[in-house]
Write an enzyme that holds these catalytic residues in place. Structure first.
Site, PDB file in Angstrom:
ATOM      1  N   THR A 393       0.834  -0.896   0.311  1.00  0.00           N
ATOM      2  CA  THR A 393       0.056  -0.354   0.389  1.00  0.00           C
ATOM      3  C   THR A 393       0.216   0.693  -0.429  1.00  0.00           C
ATOM      4  OG1 THR A 393      -1.581  -1.104   1.315  1.00  0.00           O
ATOM      5  CG2 THR A 393      -1.286   1.137   1.171  1.00  0.00           C
ATOM      6  N   ASN A 413      -2.111  -4.438  -2.375  1.00  0.00           N
ATOM      7  CA  ASN A 413      -2.814  -5.598  -1.717  1.00  0.00           C
ATOM      8  C   ASN A 413      -0.960  -5.897  -0.984  1.00  0.00           C
ATOM      9  OD1 ASN A 413      -3.506  -6.941   0.578  1.00  0.00           O
ATOM     10  ND2 ASN A 413      -3.164  -8.947  -0.849  1.00  0.00           N
ATOM     11  N   SER A 465      -8.332  -2.061   5.543  1.00  0.00           N
ATOM     12  CA  SER A 465      -8.170  -1.201   6.766  1.00  0.00           C
ATOM     13  C   SER A 465      -7.323   0.024   6.715  1.00  0.00           C
ATOM     14  CB  SER A 465      -6.732  -2.209   7.538  1.00  0.00           C
ATOM     15  OG  SER A 465      -6.700  -3.585   7.949  1.00  0.00           O
ATOM     16  N   GLY A 485       0.654  -0.466   5.269  1.00  0.00           N
ATOM     17  CA  GLY A 485       1.122  -0.862   6.292  1.00  0.00           C
ATOM     18  C   GLY A 485      -0.298  -2.283   6.747  1.00  0.00           C
TER      19      GLY A 485
END
Length: 583
Positions: A393, A413, A465, A485
């Site tokens: 990312t 990803n 996320s 992350g």
């Protein structure tokens, strides 16, 4: 508290050894991390008229050039995003997706969801073998790819807020691809890493896009041109964002992916549209936080972590001390149980947003925290009933002289995504399908154990996320924050915000502080090696299992000085490459 989200309404691999999965891919999922050498402090750039922080210097400079040309922060953010698809291919992309948070100088806020979608031929158990275990197809090769959203997302942002022409903001990326750009040491090594992974996966044709014509690797100082990708970008510049999803370019990409065993259809691309969603907006210690709603889990987790920080009064403990990290880890443990079991695409699953964002609910979740002992994760579940039903990312931040701001996190990803490049377009595919619950209750490549709300369904967007965030104080822009992350994204964003607000740290010190992460399962705290040995041993004494990593995330942020209104752009070069620029 202003909650502006209806109730119905990663990434890169964390550094170090991978989390065990039930059936790992034959190409090991350990992603290349930092080049060898001494860690550097964050890079700072100061200015008053514009600032950009991104993972690659040429892309950052593109953003400044667009603002100097009269573009605003959104024009610059779109140009930076497209440039990163050329200069930072391990994460910047046309073949992936992401999220964008926009705040205009007049106070208008918007969040744009351009997360990938499952193709129409996708189905719940498509990556399970005869024994019911996940296969490598969820990670490597054309079948791992969701329908990309990046071009549509950039297009929607530009349509809503841009002031320059579409061709103007795409032109720098076209030039970088057609004429080439000089490689720094970090990105030369990154290309070597990516092409090597493609070779090991059996995709020699894809690897050739990242090597010289004679098959040798690029080195620092070499010029890297990408004529095939330049042609694709020119088609997008000439035909607009929909040229990626309809017409000759789209048909060619579908033909390429089907020939290689993928399942995209021309109808899937034609049906894809980015979505503007209602942002999550809440108050934290006198500051307004603007962040992403689902299908990003980031905003929900960030709200819960910051509410828990207030309720646990973490600011009374020294920064990065044993009690502060312990209590924050216990809050992370509980919020990630909710994240993993209760959240998904709001267009497919009713989400209990009112409860999850309620500070009283968060208080009940934190009530059983023991200040002296770790709580085993097996004793912690989701705080609401779970529905029972039939990390590469990159983040970049942009601010212009008028106070318009953009926080963008985008992803494939894993680094270099599915390790497959569509030969006719030069588009590197994502492997985002693993962000679904490929097998509910089984860990994905990041170790996240997720539930039924995130199962695979055609047209659905996988849970993420990513947590692009904007901080406002007294009605004025205060900071633009975000990071890559994987599952550590939200905990890093919360740490940076807490460092700034709770401890009064300048943005560069908040970014450089050692990071710690807990995601419920596996039951361990991931800590950076820079966290002091005394703190690590203190956490172990409280019953925490510790797994140390060399680094987590790459937080490229911008702070606005509340007195002078000047910009402090920080690039997290101590953890990765990149550049902060300002004028």
């Amino acid at each position: 508290m202003a909650l502006l989200l209806s109730a119905c309404r990663s990434t890169d691999v964390v550094q170090g050894d991978p989390v065990d999965t039930t059936k790992p891919a034959p190409v090991a999922p350990v992603e290349r991390r930092r080049p060898e050498g001494e860690a550097r402090p964050p890079e700072l750039a100061l200015g008053t008229q514009g600032a950009v922080s991104s993972a690659e210097a040429n892309a950052s400079e593109v953003g400044l050039a667009i603002m100097r040309k009269g573009g605003n922060a959104v024009d610059a953010a779109v140009a930076v995003g497209l440039a990163l698809a050329v200069t930072h291919p391990s994460a910047g992309n046309l073949g992936g997706g992401g999220f964008m948070v926009v705040r205009m100088a007049d106070g208008t806020v918007a969040t744009i969801d351009y997360r990938e979608e499952a193709p129409s031929a996708a189905f719940r158990d498509m990556y399970l073998d005869d024994a019911g275990e996940p296969t490598a197809e969820r990670l490597v090769g054309p079948k791992a790819a969701g329908i990309p959203g990046a071009v549509a997302g950039m297009g929607l942002a530009h349509e809503r807020f841009g002031v320059l022409s579409w061709k103007d903001v795409v032109a720098p990326a076209v030039a970088l691809a057609r004429e080439g750009h000089g490689l720094d040491a970090w990105h030369a090594e990154d290309l070597a890493y990516g092409s090597d992974r493609m070779m090991k996966a059996g995709y020699e044709g894809s690897a050739a896009f990242y090597r010289k014509a004679d098959g040798s690797e690029y080195a620092q100082g070499d010029t890297w041109a990408q004529p095939v990708l330049a042609k694709t970008l020119q088609a997008i510049a000439d035909g607009g964002p929909r040229a990626f999803y309809e017409g000759t370019l789209a048909a060619g990409m579908v033909a390429d992916i089907q020939a290689a065993g993928g399942i995209w259809k021309v109808e899937d691309l034609a049906a894809y549209h980015a979505k503007e969603r209602e942002p999550i907006v809440f108050s934290y210690r006198g500051h307004e936080i603007v962040t992403m709603p689902p299908p990003s889990a980031g905003g929900v987790v960030l709200r819960q972590l910051l509410a828990a920080s207030e309720q646990l009064q973490l600011e009374q403990y020294p920064w990065r001390s044993v009690p502060e990290v312990h209590l924050f880890a216990e809050a992370m443990r509980r919020t990630y149980a909710d994240r993993n079991m209760l959240l998904g695409d709001p267009d497919f699953v009713p989400l209990p947003m009112d409860r999850l964002l309620d500070t009283q609910y968060v208080a009940t979740r934190m009530a059983d925290i023991d200040p002296d002992h770790a709580t085993p994760s097996d004793q912690v579940g989701a705080g609401l009933p779970v529905r029972q039903e039939s990390e590469q990312t990159t983040h970049y931040s942009v601010v212009d002289g008028k106070g318009n701001a953009v926080s963008t996190t985008t992803t494939l990803n894993l680094g270099f995504g599915a390790k497959y490049v569509l030969p006719g377009s030069g588009v590197l595919l994502n492997n985002e399908m693993d962000d679904f619950s490929v097998k509910p209750g089984t860990a994905n490549i990041f170790g996240l154990v997720q539930g039924e709300p995130n199962k695979i369904e055609p047209g659905k967007r996988m849970l993420s996320s990513m947590t692009p965030t904007i901080v406002v104080h007294d009605g004025e822009l205060r900071a633009v924050v975000g990071t890559p992350g994987g599952p550590t994204i939200t905990t890093t964003v919360a740490t940076v915000i807490r460092g700034m607000i709770d401890y009064g740290l300048p943005i560069d010190e908040a970014v450089s502080a050692p990071r710690a992460h807990h995601q419920w399962k596996p039951d361990e705290i991931w800590t950076e090696e820079r966290l002091s040995p005394e703190v690590v041993e203190g956490l172990r004494a409280k019953g925490h299992a510790i797994r140390q990593r060399d680094a987590m995330g790459h937080s490229n942020c911008i702070e606005v000085d509340p007195t002078t209104r000047g910009f402090r752009a920080v690039a997290d070069v101590g953890r990765d490459g990149g550049a902060a620029v300002a004028y």
